[in-house]
Motif scaffolding. Structure first.
Motif, PDB file in Angstrom:
ATOM      1  N   ASN A  20      11.631  -0.039  -2.456  1.00  0.00           N
ATOM      2  CA  ASN A  20      12.502   0.934  -2.673  1.00  0.00           C
ATOM      3  C   ASN A  20      11.964   2.423  -3.272  1.00  0.00           C
ATOM      4  O   ASN A  20      12.681   3.146  -3.207  1.00  0.00           O
ATOM      5  CB  ASN A  20      13.841   0.416  -3.297  1.00  0.00           C
ATOM      6  CG  ASN A  20      14.716  -0.301  -2.578  1.00  0.00           C
ATOM      7  OD1 ASN A  20      14.660  -0.309  -1.227  1.00  0.00           O
ATOM      8  ND2 ASN A  20      15.360  -1.238  -3.038  1.00  0.00           N
ATOM      9  N   ARG A  21      10.903   1.914  -4.029  1.00  0.00           N
ATOM     10  CA  ARG A  21      10.307   3.126  -4.669  1.00  0.00           C
ATOM     11  C   ARG A  21       9.714   4.383  -3.772  1.00  0.00           C
ATOM     12  O   ARG A  21       9.529   5.381  -4.162  1.00  0.00           O
ATOM     13  CB  ARG A  21       8.983   2.583  -5.690  1.00  0.00           C
ATOM     14  CG  ARG A  21       7.951   2.094  -4.768  1.00  0.00           C
ATOM     15  CD  ARG A  21       6.791   1.444  -6.029  1.00  0.00           C
ATOM     16  NE  ARG A  21       5.815   0.652  -5.339  1.00  0.00           N
ATOM     17  CZ  ARG A  21       4.722   1.535  -4.977  1.00  0.00           C
ATOM     18  NH1 ARG A  21       4.507   2.683  -5.106  1.00  0.00           N
ATOM     19  NH2 ARG A  21       3.827   0.605  -4.420  1.00  0.00           N
ATOM     20  N   TYR A  22       9.802   3.735  -2.429  1.00  0.00           N
ATOM     21  CA  TYR A  22       9.409   4.680  -1.362  1.00  0.00           C
ATOM     22  C   TYR A  22      10.608   5.841  -0.894  1.00  0.00           C
ATOM     23  O   TYR A  22      10.448   6.345   0.012  1.00  0.00           O
ATOM     24  CB  TYR A  22       8.604   3.927  -0.156  1.00  0.00           C
ATOM     25  CG  TYR A  22       7.391   3.401  -0.386  1.00  0.00           C
ATOM     26  CD1 TYR A  22       6.386   3.957  -1.327  1.00  0.00           C
ATOM     27  CD2 TYR A  22       6.980   2.088  -0.084  1.00  0.00           C
ATOM     28  CE1 TYR A  22       5.044   3.216  -1.655  1.00  0.00           C
ATOM     29  CE2 TYR A  22       5.875   1.500  -0.160  1.00  0.00           C
ATOM     30  CZ  TYR A  22       4.819   2.018  -0.918  1.00  0.00           C
ATOM     31  OH  TYR A  22       3.923   1.223  -1.333  1.00  0.00           O
ATOM     32  N   GLY A  23      11.570   5.373  -1.175  1.00  0.00           N
ATOM     33  CA  GLY A  23      12.838   6.007  -0.598  1.00  0.00           C
ATOM     34  C   GLY A  23      12.776   7.148  -0.590  1.00  0.00           C
ATOM     35  O   GLY A  23      13.449   7.966   0.167  1.00  0.00           O
ATOM     36  N   ASP A  24      12.235   7.794  -1.596  1.00  0.00           N
ATOM     37  CA  ASP A  24      12.287   9.308  -1.820  1.00  0.00           C
ATOM     38  C   ASP A  24      11.187  10.274  -1.012  1.00  0.00           C
ATOM     39  O   ASP A  24      11.316  11.453  -0.899  1.00  0.00           O
ATOM     40  CB  ASP A  24      12.538   9.979  -3.286  1.00  0.00           C
ATOM     41  CG  ASP A  24      13.582   9.741  -3.777  1.00  0.00           C
ATOM     42  OD1 ASP A  24      14.666   9.440  -3.184  1.00  0.00           O
ATOM     43  OD2 ASP A  24      13.753   9.424  -5.052  1.00  0.00           O
ATOM     44  N   LEU A  25      10.296   9.485  -0.480  1.00  0.00           N
ATOM     45  CA  LEU A  25       9.392  10.178   0.391  1.00  0.00           C
ATOM     46  C   LEU A  25       9.787  10.664   1.568  1.00  0.00           C
ATOM     47  O   LEU A  25      10.995  10.021   2.191  1.00  0.00           O
ATOM     48  CB  LEU A  25       8.296   9.244   0.625  1.00  0.00           C
ATOM     49  CG  LEU A  25       7.237   8.494  -0.642  1.00  0.00           C
ATOM     50  CD1 LEU A  25       6.301   7.542   0.073  1.00  0.00           C
ATOM     51  CD2 LEU A  25       6.739   9.617  -0.999  1.00  0.00           C
ATOM     52  N   TYR A  26       9.297  11.727   2.313  1.00  0.00           N
ATOM     53  CA  TYR A  26       9.911  12.297   3.149  1.00  0.00           C
ATOM     54  C   TYR A  26       8.916  12.425   4.476  1.00  0.00           C
ATOM     55  O   TYR A  26       7.570  12.671   4.158  1.00  0.00           O
ATOM     56  CB  TYR A  26      10.615  13.693   3.033  1.00  0.00           C
ATOM     57  CG  TYR A  26       9.695  14.573   2.563  1.00  0.00           C
ATOM     58  CD1 TYR A  26       9.121  15.565   3.475  1.00  0.00           C
ATOM     59  CD2 TYR A  26       9.208  15.021   1.321  1.00  0.00           C
ATOM     60  CE1 TYR A  26       8.240  16.580   3.032  1.00  0.00           C
ATOM     61  CE2 TYR A  26       8.198  15.865   0.817  1.00  0.00           C
ATOM     62  CZ  TYR A  26       7.973  16.870   1.601  1.00  0.00           C
ATOM     63  OH  TYR A  26       7.055  17.600   1.175  1.00  0.00           O
ATOM     64  N   ILE A  27       9.515  12.740   5.666  1.00  0.00           N
ATOM     65  CA  ILE A  27       8.638  12.885   6.680  1.00  0.00           C
ATOM     66  C   ILE A  27       9.129  14.486   7.428  1.00  0.00           C
ATOM     67  O   ILE A  27      10.200  14.688   7.319  1.00  0.00           O
ATOM     68  CB  ILE A  27       8.645  11.845   7.936  1.00  0.00           C
ATOM     69  CG1 ILE A  27       9.916  11.708   8.321  1.00  0.00           C
ATOM     70  CG2 ILE A  27       7.996  10.368   7.218  1.00  0.00           C
ATOM     71  CD1 ILE A  27      10.304  12.107   9.687  1.00  0.00           C
ATOM     72  N   THR A  28       8.252  15.016   8.176  1.00  0.00           N
ATOM     73  CA  THR A  28       8.631  16.081   8.894  1.00  0.00           C
ATOM     74  C   THR A  28       8.231  16.142  10.440  1.00  0.00           C
ATOM     75  O   THR A  28       8.276  16.946  10.918  1.00  0.00           O
ATOM     76  CB  THR A  28       7.871  17.292   8.265  1.00  0.00           C
ATOM     77  OG1 THR A  28       6.363  17.280   8.109  1.00  0.00           O
ATOM     78  CG2 THR A  28       8.331  17.796   6.868  1.00  0.00           C
ATOM     79  N   SER A  29       7.705  14.985  10.708  1.00  0.00           N
ATOM     80  CA  SER A  29       7.513  14.828  12.333  1.00  0.00           C
ATOM     81  C   SER A  29       7.641  13.331  12.595  1.00  0.00           C
ATOM     82  O   SER A  29       7.413  12.343  11.662  1.00  0.00           O
ATOM     83  CB  SER A  29       6.231  15.242  12.804  1.00  0.00           C
ATOM     84  OG  SER A  29       5.384  14.492  12.350  1.00  0.00           O
ATOM     85  N   ILE A  30       8.048  13.219  13.970  1.00  0.00           N
ATOM     86  CA  ILE A  30       8.036  11.595  14.429  1.00  0.00           C
ATOM     87  C   ILE A  30       7.356  11.521  15.715  1.00  0.00           C
ATOM     88  O   ILE A  30       7.705  12.625  16.436  1.00  0.00           O
ATOM     89  CB  ILE A  30       9.662  11.272  14.533  1.00  0.00           C
ATOM     90  CG1 ILE A  30      10.560  11.329  13.154  1.00  0.00           C
ATOM     91  CG2 ILE A  30       9.679   9.878  15.080  1.00  0.00           C
ATOM     92  CD1 ILE A  30      11.953  10.905  13.361  1.00  0.00           C
ATOM     93  N   THR A  31       6.512  10.662  15.812  1.00  0.00           N
ATOM     94  CA  THR A  31       6.084  10.430  17.222  1.00  0.00           C
ATOM     95  C   THR A  31       5.724   9.066  17.552  1.00  0.00           C
ATOM     96  O   THR A  31       5.703   8.028  16.562  1.00  0.00           O
ATOM     97  CB  THR A  31       4.451  11.075  17.081  1.00  0.00           C
ATOM     98  OG1 THR A  31       3.865  11.015  18.205  1.00  0.00           O
ATOM     99  CG2 THR A  31       3.583  10.357  16.121  1.00  0.00           C
ATOM    100  N   THR A  32       5.572   8.754  18.740  1.00  0.00           N
ATOM    101  CA  THR A  32       5.325   7.270  19.324  1.00  0.00           C
ATOM    102  C   THR A  32       3.950   7.404  19.831  1.00  0.00           C
ATOM    103  O   THR A  32       3.366   6.212  20.235  1.00  0.00           O
ATOM    104  CB  THR A  32       6.258   7.099  20.433  1.00  0.00           C
ATOM    105  OG1 THR A  32       6.060   7.835  21.452  1.00  0.00           O
ATOM    106  CG2 THR A  32       7.787   7.053  20.203  1.00  0.00           C
TER     107      THR A  32
END
Length: 454
Positions: A20-32
C-alpha cells in the motif's frame, strides 16, 4: 495520458497492489509492449500463442516502468498489481480512464468504411477542435483501450473506431467507450462465420447503443437497406445520411462528379446549408463519409467554412484506395481488407479511371456457408463492369474467376500469389490501371510491391 495513481489503477481493475505504500505513485503511460517502456509507464503483460509478457516484467522495471500488472505472484519489491486477467484489466482501466473525460466520444463502426469514415470525421472536426482518433485500425478489445490511453488533457473530441467479429464484442466495447455519438456506416456480408447473415451483422453492430449516452446522437447510413429500418433507439431518432435525396436522408449530396485521381466534386446538402467541396479521394462512397462528418460537425456547432476545409484536407490511410503512379502504370492499392461490398466498391472506383482496367482480386475470408456464392457474385459484378481484365488469386477466388467468365472481361486465375507474380508482367501493359484487393490473409501487398517494379 493523465496521471493515474497506482491506487486508482488497482481499484479500477479490481487488482491487489503488493504494498500500500506504493499507492500514491503515478504513471503517465500504459503499454503492453515491453520494448516501448517509458519513464512512468505501467506495463500490462499479455499471454500470446508464442510469448508471455510476464517473462519481461523484470526487464521493464529496469527500463523505467513504475508498475506492472501480473496474473501470478512476482518475487520483487517493485510495485506489482495482481489481477485475475490482464486482458480484462486493460479494459477495466480503459473504462475508468474514459470516465475522466467530459468530451464528446464518437464511436464509428460498420461492415465497410470504418477507418475512412473515422479519418474523415477527424479531418473535419480538427478544424475547430483538438481531436484524438484511433490510429490505424486499433479497433478491437485490445486496440480500443490502447487508443483511449492516448487521450490527453487538452483533447476536446475523441473519434474511436470500433470493430467486431462476433456477438457481445460491441457491447463490451460500448461499455468502455460509452459513445456520446454513434455512427454506423454499412451492414454487409462480413464475419458471417460467427454472425450468420446480414441481420446478425445488424444485431451485432447495433450493440453499440448498449452503453451510449442517451442524450447523444445516432448517425446512420440511410442508403443501407438494414440501417434504414432503425426507427427509434430508446427515444432517440437516428439522423440519416446518404447519397440519395429522399425523405429519409437528412444529409444528402447533389452534383456528384467522380473524376478519378482528380477527386470527387459534389454539393453536401444539410438542413442549414449547401457546401461545395472536392473530396481528395477516388471512391464515390467517400461522399457518404463526408456527409456524416459534416452532420456531426453541424451537431457540434461548426461553421460551413470549417467543415468544407476539413473535408478537403482528408488523407487516405495505409492500403486503402491509395493511388500509386509509376512511369509505367497506375496502381489502386486497396489490399488492406475485403468483403463483397468493399470489392464491388473498388471495382466501381476502378471504372472512374481512363484507360485499360485490371482488377486483381483475392480470397475474401470469414464469409461462412455462402462463401462460394458470394465469391461467384463478385466475379459476375466484375464481368458486368467496365473492367477489361480480371486476375483472381487464391483458392476461394476460383469462384470469382468462374463468375467473371462469359462476358467481355478477360479472366486469369492463379491459386497462389507466387503463381500470379510469375505471370503478371505478361498481362499488364503500359498505362494500365490496376486495382489490387483481397482479405489481409492473402498478402496482396506483395502484388502491389511487384507492380511497382514493372
Amino acid at each position: 495520458m493523465k496521471k493515474l495513481t497506482l491506487s486508482e489503477i488497482a481499484a479500477a481493475c479490481n487488482g491487489t497492489l503488493n504494498n500500500n505504500r506504493y499507492g500514491d505513485l503515478y504513471i503517465t503511460s500504459i503499454t503492453t509492449d515491453s520494448r516501448k517502456i517509458e519513464e512512468r509507464s505501467l506495463f500490462i503483460p499479455l499471454k500470446g500463442s508464442k510469448v508471455d509478457g510476464h517473462d519481461f516484467i523484470m526487464k521493464t522495471f529496469a527500463n523505467g516502468a513504475v508498475c506492472c500488472l501480473s496474473e501470478k505472484e512476482i518475487e520483487t519489491d517493485r510495485p506489482v498489481i495482481l489481477v485475475k486477467s490482464c486482458y480484462q484489466a486493460i479494459k477495466d482501466i480503459a473504462e475508468y480512464y474514459r470516465s475522466l473525460f467530459d468530451i464528446p466520444f464518437i464511436g464509428v463502426s460498420g461492415s465497410v468504411g470504418k477507418t475512412s469514415t473515422k479519418e474523415m470525421i477527424a479531418a473535419v472536426l480538427s478544424k475547430e477542435f483538438r481531436v484524438h482518433k484511433t490510429q490505424g485500425n486499433f479497433n478491437n478489445e485490445l486496440g480500443v483501450p490502447l487508443t483511449l490511453f492516448g487521450l490527453e488533457e487538452y483533447h476536446e473530441v475523441a473519434v474511436i473506431e470500433m470493430g467486431i467479429s462476433d456477438f457481445g464484442e460491441m457491447t463490451r466495447l460500448s461499455k468502455i467507450v460509452k459513445p456520446n455519438i454513434c455512427v454506423i456506416t454499412t451492414i454487409g456480408e462480413c464475419h458471417l462465420e460467427n454472425l450468420g447473415d446480414k441481420n446478425g451483422v445488424l444485431k451485432a453492430k447495433t450493440e453499440m447503443f448498449s452503453y451510449r449516452d442517451k442524450n447523444g446522437g445516432i448517425f446512420l447510413n440511410g442508403d443501407d437497406e438494414l440501417l434504414s429500418t432503425v426507427n427509434d433507439v430508446d427515444g432517440t431518432e437516428p439522423v440519416f445520411y446518404g447519397l440519395k435525396d429522399n425523405f429519409l436522408n437528412k444529409y444528402y449530396a447533389q452534383n456528384i462528379n467522380n473524376r478519378g485521381e482528380e477527386g470527387i466534386s459534389c454539393t453536401l446538402c444539410t438542413p442549414k446549408t449547401d457546401i461545395d467541396v472536392t473530396i481528395p479521394a477516388i471512391g464515390t462512397y467517400m461522399v457518404s463519409n463526408a456527409l456524416v462528418a459534416v452532420a456531426i460537425g453541424e451537431y457540434l456547432g461548426m461553421t460551413a467554412e470549417s467543415m468544407a476545409e476539413g473535408v478537403e484536407s482528408y488523407k487516405t490511410v495505409g492500403s486503402r484506395d491509395g493511388v500509386i503512379k509509376t512511369e509505367y502504370i497506375t496502381i489502386i492499392d486497396d489490399c488492406y481488407n475485403a468483403n463483397p461490398i468493399s470489392i464491388k466498391g473498388g471495382v466501381d472506383n476502378l471504372g472512374n479511371f481512363k484507360g485499360r482496367k485490371i482488377a486483381v482480386l483475392g480470397d475474401m475470408k470469414e464469409l461462412g456457408k455462402n462463401s462460394r456464392q458470394l465469391h461467384y457474385e463478385v466475379g459476375e459484378y466484375v464481368k458486368n463492369s467496365s473492367t477489361d481484365v480480371l486476375v483472381a488469386v487464391g483458392k476461394d477466388a476460383a469462384d470469382i474467376a468462374d463468375g467473371g467468365k462469359g462476358g467481355n472481361t478477360e479472366v486469369y486465375y492463379f491459386e497462389t500469389v507466387d503463381e500470379a507474380l510469375k505471370q503478371l508482367s505478361d498481362i499488364v501493359r503500359k498505362n494500365d490501371n490496376i486495382l489490387v484487393k483481397a482479405s489481409r490473409a492473402m498478402k496482396l501487398e506483395n502484388v502491389v510491391e511487384y507492380l511497382k517494379t514493372l
